[in-house]
Design an enzyme around this catalytic site. Structure first.
Site, PDB file in Angstrom:
ATOM      1  N   HIS A   1       0.990  -1.014  -0.141  1.00  7.53           N
ATOM      2  CA  HIS A   1      -0.093  -0.086   0.143  1.00  7.53           C
ATOM      3  C   HIS A   1       0.748   1.322  -0.005  1.00  7.53           C
ATOM      4  CE1 HIS A   1      -3.670   2.222   1.138  1.00  7.53           C
ATOM      5  NE2 HIS A   1      -2.387   3.213   1.734  1.00  7.53           N
ATOM      6  N   GLU A   2       1.598   1.294   1.027  1.00  9.32           N
ATOM      7  CA  GLU A   2       2.358   2.483   1.093  1.00  9.32           C
ATOM      8  C   GLU A   2       3.519   2.829  -0.072  1.00  9.32           C
ATOM      9  OE1 GLU A   2       1.798   4.867   3.225  1.00  9.32           O
ATOM     10  OE2 GLU A   2       0.524   3.510   4.347  1.00  9.32           O
TER      11      GLU A   2
ATOM     12  N   HIS B   1       3.480   6.768  -7.151  1.00  5.56           N
ATOM     13  CA  HIS B   1       2.774   8.100  -7.537  1.00  5.56           C
ATOM     14  C   HIS B   1       3.637   9.092  -7.595  1.00  5.56           C
ATOM     15  CE1 HIS B   1      -1.469  10.103  -7.167  1.00  5.56           C
ATOM     16  NE2 HIS B   1      -1.029  10.261  -8.232  1.00  5.56           N
TER      17      HIS B   1
ATOM     18  N   HIS C   1       1.878   4.719  -2.890  1.00  4.92           N
ATOM     19  CA  HIS C   1       2.103   6.234  -2.738  1.00  4.92           C
ATOM     20  C   HIS C   1       3.207   6.494  -3.162  1.00  4.92           C
ATOM     21  CE1 HIS C   1      -1.532   6.882  -0.417  1.00  4.92           C
ATOM     22  NE2 HIS C   1      -1.372   6.170   0.407  1.00  4.92           N
TER      23      HIS C   1
END
Length: 683
Positions: free
Chosen positions: A464-465, A471, A468
């Site tokens: 998940h992290e 991105h 980011h």
């Protein structure tokens, strides 16, 4: 004294007097004397004020170069110093810097107000915005230098005008003074709340969430109840009056409501929604109301199953009844019986660095062609041992372009904030010619010896992290304020949630899930059972999340006169808000209770915790795209063609265009809520 490159005087001995000499501007944490930070921040504020003043007083007509670009280039010294302060206070134990952060909070709020309330800066952007609006259809606007104002710049100008207006640039003098006072106090309270919540978490020896994972292995029932009570009573003054956060909560809620009223909004949530993808609180409420009844119904159904298990458990004593403290234990037992997997069985196959380098990095390489090259020389400059640094390149070749640096701070330590997060140590920008330096922080217990073995939830957190991080690393936006994750709150979680998908992909799983001692892959039957869990456990997971999101909305849809005044009312308000929304918090407590809900009372998610479920609509729909339109020969979308499409149309864009436009460009359609409902078992 020497003049910095930012044009202010700092002693040469101050490490912030010059830009960081390390690759890509990685902060040299080991070179930082804590005493250097405060003067650097104060100097940084002074420099940025002068930069703003030069733009505001420029007698030339506003242009992209002298207004937009100039503003986007401002504040580099302040950003360098604040980045270090934030990293150290969030990831290490440094009470002196916690105190400094609190002390500086009102001044930093005033500094922000000096920008947002400057009508001269606003008028320059408004002039450019009017130029764009006046351009004939089909033609690009041009500024006073005859430079084309392209679509990316047009969007930034419009968003900046809206930001000025939302933040009160048009208020009269008395209201402006009131707004400044509110902003200063809010900033100070948020910092205090953050420190208190972290201290309470460490003192109680629990996770930052309501239900500690250790409940899944705690016996007897009385011990589980005591552990949950210790977790849920944080901030209520029951264990330590000095840790009571209820007064802060009430003051923050009241101040935010008052600020919203000053700015012409019915409540704080409406102000937040105005800059989100949702646009209105009505849209948010409609979604939460649609999801809550079926989620609670599923949770009640599951509770009956677990209550029966508890009744038949020989360790259950007379008079003991099933409650939220028992949920993790009996859900884990049910999961093991039905699917043959639990964290104890999986742990030997989930070694931390295998998960990161052979799982998280592997999936990114397969999708985007990027490669990771460890930089031990740079890790030596980080703030704690065990923090690792990788150079990320856009290709396999040694001369492939460097996309940025990735820093992995995975281990828990004293003073570290709870949970997991991504942050930027250097914000990328094509305008400034900077590539990003991004960090992922987690709280994985580091064993005294031997490897760190993860729970399945921790594996998902790592993926998940890193979503980011991708991105930011893959962003090509021109402006720092539109780079990477600088998108609306209810969109920012989309790439991270989507990246979780790859943890269970057969090819990725077989790459990283290998026995820590033998190297044997996770047995095929275990892998299938892991993937086959479907909607198991989603009733509870969805309901506890919705409980937190609903609490957030409840506190932030209050008018100033409706905010409770007595700290004794906090628990009652919380219970009433959840009951009114249809959640039985005696059975399923919210993921975060009010008194330790850092996302909304210390972080940037006030009135926006719903963002996770809003983003998940796009996430679930995008996964359908990957596994159908994006798939090649049954690979479920794990290929460069699908990855490049997502990279080009969404990840690379940041906020340089409307994220919903980017989503449509990526998938060719509007996101549908149906895949989310199916995933969560809510159809």
């Amino acid at each position: 004294m020497s003049e910095t490159t930012d044009g202010t005087d700092l002693p040469e001995s101050n490490v912030f007097a010059k830009p960081w000499p390390l690759d890509l501007g990685l902060p040299g944490f080991t070179a930082v004397d804590h005493a250097d930070i405060e003067p650097a921040i104060r100097a940084g504020m002074a420099v940025e004020r002068r930069e703003w003043e030069m733009i505001a007083t420029n007698e030339a007509d506003p242009t992209v170069a002298n207004t937009v670009d100039a503003l986007e280039r401002s504040g580099e010294l302040l950003e360098r110093a604040l980045t270090v302060l934030d990293a150290l206070t969030s990831a290490t134990d440094c009470p002196d810097l916690d105190e400094l952060e609190e002390a500086l909070a009102p001044e930093l709020a005033a500094h922000s107000d000096a920008y947002h309330l400057d009508s001269r800066l606003y008028r320059r952007f408004k002039t450019l915005d009017d130029l764009v609006a006046a351009a004939p259809d089909g033609e690009d606007a041009r500024d006073a230098d005859n430079a084309v104002i392209d679509a990316e710049t047009t969007r930034l100008i419009r968003l900046t005008v809206e930001e000025f207006e939302r933040n009160g640039v048009g208020l009269d003098e008395s209201d402006t003074d009131a707004l400044k006072a509110i902003n200063a106090r809010v900033n100070a309270l948020k910092m205090r709340f953050s420190v208190m919540v972290t201290e309470a978490m460490h003192a109680a020896e629990v996770a930052n969430v309501t239900v500690p994972p250790s409940l899944a292995t705690t016996r007897p029932h009385s011990a589980r109840c005591a552990l949950l009570e210790r977790s849920m009573s944080r901030g209520l003054g029951k264990q330590d009056d000095a840790g009571d956060t209820r007064g802060i909560v009430l003051e923050l809620a009241a101040l935010r409501a008052e600020r919203a009223a000053l700015l012409g909004y019915p409540h704080h949530a409406a102000l937040v929604a105005a800059e989100s993808a949702a646009r209105t609180t009505e849209a948010v409420s409609e979604m939460l109301a649609r999801l809550t009844p079926p989620a609670m119904a599923n949770a009640r159904r599951d509770a009956q199953v677990y209550a029966a298990r508890m009744d038949s458990d020989p360790q259950t004593q007379a008079g003991e009844t099933f409650g939220p403290a028992d949920w993790p234990l009996y859900e884990t037992a049910e999961r093991k019986d039905r699917f043959g997997v639990d964290d104890e069985i999986l742990a030997p196959y989930l070694e931390l660095w295998s998960v990161v380098t052979k799982g998280v990095f592997y999936a990114a390489n397969r999708l985007y062609g990027i490669t990771f090259h460890e930089r031990e020389d740079l890790a030596e400059h980080m703030y704690a041992p065990g923090v690792r640094v990788w150079e990320v390149r856009d290709g396999e070749e040694s001369e492939a372009p460097v996309l940025g640096l990735f820093v992995g701070d995975y281990y828990a330590r004293a003073g570290k904030s709870g949970g997991a997060w991504m942050d930027s140590l250097v914000t990328g920008s094509a305008l400034a010619g900077r590539r990003p330096v991004v960090i992922n922080c987690c709280n994985i217990e580091q064993p005294a010896s031997g490897p760190a073995l993860l729970t399945w939830d921790e594996v998902i957190t790592c993926f998940h992290e890193f979503g980011h991080a991708l991105h930011a690393l893959l962003s090509e936006a021109r402006y720092p304020s539109a780079f990477g994750t600088a998108v609306p709150r209810d969109v920012v979680e989309f790439p991270s949630q989507l990246n979780e998908k790859w943890a269970l992909h057969p090819e990725v799983l077989s790459s990283y899930a290998r026995h820590v001692d033998t190297g044997e892959p996770l047995p095929a039957e275990l892998a299938e059972q892991l993937r086959g869990q479907g909607t198991f456990g989603q009733g509870y997971a969805t309901t506890e999340y919705l409980g937190a999101a609903l609490l957030d909305q409840a506190w932030h849809t209050l008018a100033p006169t409706d905010v409770p005044h007595d700290v004794a009312e906090v628990e009652g308000f919380e219970h009433h808000a959840l009951a009114e929304a249809g959640i039985n918090d005696a059975l399923v407590p919210p993921r975060y209770r009010t008194t330790y809900f850092s996302h909304i009372f210390a972080g940037g998610y006030s009135a926006a915790y719903y963002a996770y479920i809003w983003s998940e609509v796009m996430d679930a729909d995008a996964i359908e795209w990957f596994t159908t339109d994006g798939a090649i020969n049954g690979d479920l979308g794990l290929n460069r063609q699908a990855g490049e499409s997502f990279r080009r149309e969404f990840l690379a864009r940041g906020d340089s265009r409307d994220p919903l436009v980017s989503y449509r460009a990526f998938t060719g359609r509007e996101p549908s809520i149906l895949p989310l409902l199916k995933r969560r078992g809510l159809t």
